[in-house]
Each structure stands twice: as structure tokens, then as C-alpha cells.
Motif scaffolding. Structure first.
Motif, PDB file in Angstrom:
ATOM      1  N   ASP A  38      74.766  40.296  24.043  1.00 35.72           N
ATOM      2  CA  ASP A  38      75.119  41.191  22.945  1.00 35.72           C
ATOM      3  C   ASP A  38      76.356  41.960  23.400  1.00 35.72           C
ATOM      4  O   ASP A  38      76.250  42.937  24.148  1.00 35.72           O
ATOM      5  CB  ASP A  38      73.971  42.139  22.612  1.00 35.72           C
ATOM      6  CG  ASP A  38      74.280  43.043  21.415  1.00 35.72           C
ATOM      7  OD1 ASP A  38      75.475  43.136  21.032  1.00 35.72           O
ATOM      8  OD2 ASP A  38      73.354  43.661  20.871  1.00 35.72           O
ATOM      9  N   HIS A  71      78.471  43.990  22.030  1.00 32.50           N
ATOM     10  CA  HIS A  71      78.605  45.404  21.672  1.00 32.50           C
ATOM     11  C   HIS A  71      77.781  46.285  22.602  1.00 32.50           C
ATOM     12  O   HIS A  71      78.205  47.399  22.948  1.00 32.50           O
ATOM     13  CB  HIS A  71      78.172  45.628  20.221  1.00 32.50           C
ATOM     14  CG  HIS A  71      79.078  45.002  19.218  1.00 32.50           C
ATOM     15  ND1 HIS A  71      80.357  45.447  18.987  1.00 32.50           N
ATOM     16  CD2 HIS A  71      78.895  43.945  18.375  1.00 32.50           C
ATOM     17  CE1 HIS A  71      80.926  44.699  18.050  1.00 32.50           C
ATOM     18  NE2 HIS A  71      80.069  43.788  17.671  1.00 32.50           N
ATOM     19  N   THR A  85      87.785  50.737  19.806  1.00 33.74           N
ATOM     20  CA  THR A  85      88.520  50.588  18.559  1.00 33.74           C
ATOM     21  C   THR A  85      89.765  51.450  18.704  1.00 33.74           C
ATOM     22  O   THR A  85      89.666  52.657  18.933  1.00 33.74           O
ATOM     23  CB  THR A  85      87.688  51.035  17.349  1.00 33.74           C
ATOM     24  OG1 THR A  85      86.516  50.231  17.265  1.00 33.74           O
ATOM     25  CG2 THR A  85      88.490  50.910  16.056  1.00 33.74           C
ATOM     26  N   PRO A 133      86.193  46.971  16.824  1.00 32.47           N
ATOM     27  CA  PRO A 133      86.572  46.935  18.242  1.00 32.47           C
ATOM     28  C   PRO A 133      87.295  45.639  18.601  1.00 32.47           C
ATOM     29  O   PRO A 133      86.973  44.563  18.096  1.00 32.47           O
ATOM     30  CB  PRO A 133      85.237  47.039  18.971  1.00 32.47           C
ATOM     31  CG  PRO A 133      84.218  46.568  18.005  1.00 32.47           C
ATOM     32  CD  PRO A 133      84.728  46.898  16.639  1.00 32.47           C
ATOM     33  N   HIS A 149      83.185  40.817  16.420  1.00 31.48           N
ATOM     34  CA  HIS A 149      82.541  41.161  15.155  1.00 31.48           C
ATOM     35  C   HIS A 149      81.093  40.689  15.075  1.00 31.48           C
ATOM     36  O   HIS A 149      80.476  40.716  14.013  1.00 31.48           O
ATOM     37  CB  HIS A 149      83.355  40.610  13.980  1.00 31.48           C
ATOM     38  CG  HIS A 149      83.478  39.128  13.937  1.00 31.48           C
ATOM     39  ND1 HIS A 149      84.352  38.437  14.737  1.00 31.48           N
ATOM     40  CD2 HIS A 149      82.842  38.188  13.199  1.00 31.48           C
ATOM     41  CE1 HIS A 149      84.261  37.139  14.487  1.00 31.48           C
ATOM     42  NE2 HIS A 149      83.349  36.966  13.564  1.00 31.48           N
ATOM     43  N   LYS A 173      77.379  39.921  17.920  1.00 31.16           N
ATOM     44  CA  LYS A 173      76.914  40.108  19.293  1.00 31.16           C
ATOM     45  C   LYS A 173      77.379  38.986  20.208  1.00 31.16           C
ATOM     46  O   LYS A 173      77.528  39.188  21.418  1.00 31.16           O
ATOM     47  CB  LYS A 173      75.394  40.233  19.323  1.00 31.16           C
ATOM     48  CG  LYS A 173      74.622  38.959  19.007  1.00 31.16           C
ATOM     49  CD  LYS A 173      73.134  39.188  19.198  1.00 31.16           C
ATOM     50  CE  LYS A 173      72.370  37.870  19.080  1.00 31.16           C
ATOM     51  NZ  LYS A 173      70.920  38.054  19.359  1.00 31.16           N
TER      52      LYS A 173
END
Length: 486
Positions: free
Chosen positions: A121, A123, A130, A138, A165, A167
Motif C-alpha cells: 500500500d 500511500h 503533494t 501525491p 493514485h 495502493k
């Protein structure tokens, strides 16, 4: 340049050693814990750009720190290479012309593979910032994208913007260069292309990734030449791609065939946003990293971004021009021209008309070049005030201007779309993107002229003055008596 004059210092052997050197020389700022990854981190790094690298220990409470701006001055890059700033382009060209095959380390021994994640994942795992106001989420901005030619097996290294955009999914911008050629060859066979995204490489490997070379020249071999020894590499866990063994983080994945997903807008190097478009997709299969990794991010359009792109290009352009025009002494891609579009050329002129030939030759060095200014050998092309002075006093538009219409330019230059009626979510078709006019300025003085009309004003001895000997330190003036008190 002789190889024995090129000795890269140990301080640039990996990212951590270089950061320690910057810290020891007061060129690294340690920020507070908890700086938000959305906008604030990039804003702080931008404020420090060119003065100090920015190190964020726990951005948004994340366990992995972020660093930015550690090669944001031309002098720092020369220092990492172990050369004087004036020898920067020659040293880079020497490395590009004399690559060293990399050295593969034993499987499982690479620092970049100390920790392995196969249930990914992105993120949650990585502190991905970002950056700009209208960025669509991001972005990984300092990732070296490494892939192998599916026909020859030879690698290519580049830096591409990558939007995270999902995981385990990322959209990537590939311009019409070697990585895209590799992908197209694989896609034609309906095959995925194995890739690795390397984050946290040393400064010289980052610089090598931007070398302008023919296809099937592995930039990791240029990195080895810059280091003065073969670069240590490791085979990826899930593919034949080799990555720098001492890097911080490696994202392994596949560029999927016949699939596009939305990417953008994103604030790019011209300091404008590129449009939202459907881009190719990387499916992530694994992430490996050091036991305590550091995440590197490049703030778009700031000095780290511009210098990484401009210095390797300058080295290539200088070598290309000097092969045909021995009078070319130096080149510089100006910061005001975003390190891509405006080229200044220092030239020792012997005959009238020569500068025009140099201008035309310069446009052929790279399609991004939009404006070329030729100046004499008494002008420092790294000083924009001197270049502007030469244009102001040695250039007449009706005589010294060259304009070439309808040439291929940069697709990221927003001025190339002016006059076209595209809707908010529309972009020009590929065959119309980046159509640009080119402009050349001959700001050289005549070969022959009367008297001192074009003689540069100077004061005898001005360059030899030693101000430390001339100024009386600590002295004050009694302004009533107009006398100096020691």
C-alpha cells in the motif's frame, strides 16, 4: 580531460554520506516533526532552495523521513564530482564518453533490499508529498525509472513524474525517448515491461540518469564513471532489472500493456501545469528498502529540478557544437529559460556569419531549445546580466535575428498551444503538440571596427585588487573632523 585529474570524493558515494557532508558544512536544515506532506513540505523546501537541503524527520507523523534540495546549486554538484565549477561540463562529458560497466553484488546483500514488502500500500508505506496547488494528488518526482530494452536487454535510466493514485498503481508520463521506445516494443507483443523506480540515489547517479545518450547506453555505467569505480548494483527480486545497491528505496513493478489511466494536472518545470491526460500505468509488485530509509522528493521547477536537467544537456551540447565549431568555448542553459529552452553560447568569432551557423547547429542539439543567444568570449554565459548587456549593445533585430517557424519544440511549453481552441479537458493531438518557433540572437561584436567603439570598458588592475589589503578593518571616521580613527 585526463582520467587522472578526475577523483570523485568519498563524500558523494551514497545519499547518506552526502547528506552528512552537507550537514557538517551547514548546508542542511533539519525541520520540525510533523510537517504536512500536502503542500507545506514542498513550500518549506522551496523557501530553502539553493541555500540548504531540507530534511523532514517525521512528515505527517510518517516513520520515513523526506529530504529535498541536496543538489540545488551548481557548485554543490561540482563539489560532489570532485572538480572545480569551471570543469563541471568537461568532467561529465568525460564520464559519459568513458562509462564503466557496473558491478553486481551478491543476492540479498544490497542495502536497498534489507526490508521487503510484497503486500503493498504505497500511500501507507511511503511519505509521498503533494507539491503544487493544483497537482492531482501525491507524486514521486525523484524516482529513477529503470527498464531493460525487451530486444537487447540493455537498460535505460530516466526520471519521470509518477502519480500515485492507488495502493499499488501509478500513472507515469513518458516523453518520446528511450523508456517509451522500450514500452512500445513490449506493448506491440502485448507484454508488460518490467520497471524499477529507485528513490534515494546518490547525487552522481541522479545526475548520470539525465545524460543525453543514444539508445542502449546504460546510464548506471555513466554513474560508475562519475564515481571513478563500477557502480554496485543488485538484481530486482521479481525481474532482471538491476538497480543501485546503495539506494534507499526501490519500487518494483510492471508497465502494463494496452492500459491508460488519468494523470495530472501537475506543476512542471516550465512553472506551469501540464494537462490531465490518460497515461501508461505501473502495477507495483514489491517495495524494498533500507532498514531505515530516506525518501527523496524534488520540488518541481526549483533549482534541484532545473540543474539535474540542464547540466548533462549542457555537457552534450558543448561537445556537439565544438566538433563543428572550434570557436565555441562554453554554453549555459539559463535558469530564466527553465534550464531547457534558452541556450547561451560563448564563441570566439573570427569571421562574419559564423554565429549564424552556430545558432543553427545549436538548435540541432535538442528539440527543446527555443532560443539561442551567441556572445563573444569576453562575456560570461553564466551571468545573465552580462548576456543581457551583450544583447543590449551588440544586437540589432533587423540584422542579427533569426526566426524559424513551425519547428518541433517542447510539448510542456504552454505557449505552443496558444491560438488553438481546446476545451478545459482537451489537449492538442500528438502530432500538433510542441510546435514552436525558434529564435536566434547574434549578440557578437563585428570582427573589425574603428577605434574603441566595441572595446569593453575596464580599469587597469581591477581584477588584481586585494580588498583585504586595501580596506582598514575596524576603522571609523570622525565626521566632524573628517579624520579616520584607527
Amino acid at each position: 580531460m585526463n582520467a587522472q585529474h578526475f577523483d570523485t570524493p568519498a563524500k558523494a558515494r551514497d545519499l547518506r554520506t552526502w547528506l552528512a557532508h552537507l550537514e557538517a558544512t551547514k548546508r542542511l536544515a533539519v525541520l520540525r516533526d510533523g510537517v504536512p506532506l500536502r503542500h507545506t513540505l514542498a513550500a518549506i523546501a522551496k523557501r530553502l532552495d539553493g541555500s540548504q537541503a531540507a530534511y523532514f524527520p517525521k512528515p505527517d507523523g510518517h516513520a520515513i523521513p523526506v529530504v529535498s534540495g541536496f543538489i540545488s546549486r551548481r557548485a554543490w554538484i561540482a563539489e560532489a564530482m570532485g572538480v572545480e565549477q569551471a570543469g563541471l561540463l568537461a568532467a561529465f562529458r568525460h564520464a559519459a564518453d568513458n562509462p564503466l560497466p557496473w558491478r553486481e553484488v551478491e543476492p540479498g546483500s544490497a542495502p536497498c533490499q534489507q526490508v521487503v514488502h510484497t503486500d503493498v500500500d504505497l500511500h501507507a508505506l511511503l511519505p509521498i508529498p503533494t507539491h503544487s496547488e493544483h497537482d492531482n494528488g501525491p507524486y514521486i518526482t525523484a524516482g529513477l525509472v529503470i527498464a531493460r530494452n525487451p530486444v537487447t536487454g540493455i537498460q535505460n535510466v530516466s526520471i519521470n513524474r509518477i502519480q500515485v493514485h492507488g495502493k499499488d498503481r501509478m500513472a507515469i508520463l513518458m516523453l518520446p525517448r528511450h523508456l517509451l521506445a522500450f514500452y512500445k516494443a513490449a506493448e506491440a507483443e502485448n507484454q508488460a515491461l518490467d520497471v524499477a523506480v529507485v528513490i534515494g540515489a546518490d547525487p552522481l547517479t541522479l545526475l548520470a540518469s539525465q545524460a543525453i545518450t543514444p539508445i542502449d547506453h546504460d546510464e548506471l555505467e555513466i554513474a560508475g564513471a562519475l564515481h571513478g569505480a563500477p557502480l554496485a548494483v543488485s538484481k530486482c527480486l521479481g525481474s532482471e532489472v538491476r538497480v543501485p545497491a546503495n539506494a534507499e528505496i526501490v519500487i518494483e513493478g510492471k508497465l502494463l500493456p494496452q492500459l491508460r489511466e488519468p494523470e495530472g494536472p501537475f506543476g512542471e518545470f516550465p512553472k506551469y501545469y501540464s494537462a490531465r491526460e490518460n497515461r501508461e500505468v505501473i502495477e507495483v509488485t514489491a517495495v524494498t528498502h533500507r532498514a531505515n530509509p530516506i525518501f527523496h522528493t524534488i520540488v518541481p521547477a526549483e533549482m534541484e529540478h532545473l540543474l539535474l536537467g540542464s547540466i548533462p544537456r549542457e555537457a552534450t551540447m558543448l561537445a556537439h557544437l565544438q566538433r563543428s565549431f572550434p570557436g565555441v568555448l562554453d554554453v549555459h542553459l539559463s535558469v530564466g529559460g527553465v534550464g531547457r529552452y534558452h541556450l547561451f553560447v560563448k564563441f570566439r568569432k573570427l569571421r562574419e556569419g559564423e554565429p549564424r551557423n552556430v545558432i543553427l547547429g545549436a538548435f540541432g542539439t535538442h528539440y527543446d531549445i527555443k532560443q539561442v543567444t551567441i556572445v563573444d568570449d569576453d562575456v560570461d554565459v553564466h551571468d545573465p546580466q552580462q548576456v543581457e548587456w551583450a544583447v543590449a549593445t551588440r544586437f540589432q533585430a533587423d540584422r542579427d535575428l533569426i526566426v524559424i517557424a513551425g519547428a518541433q519544440g517542447s510539448a510542456l511549453d504552454p505557449s505552443t498551444t496558444i491560438g488553438h481552441d481546446y476545451g478545459e479537458d482537451e489537449v492538442a493531438p500528438p502530432h500538433l503538440q510542441g510546435i514552436s518557433a525558434k529564435m536566434g540572437l547574434d549578440a557578437t561584436k563585428p570582427v573589425a571596427y574603428r577605434g574603441h567603439v566595441f572595446t569593453k570598458v575596464r580599469i587597469p588592475g581591477e581584477l588584481e585588487i586585494d580588498l583585504d589589503r586595501e580596506i582598514v578593518r575596524g576603522a571609523t571616521v570622525d565626521w566632524h573632523e573628517a579624520k579616520v580613527r584607527p
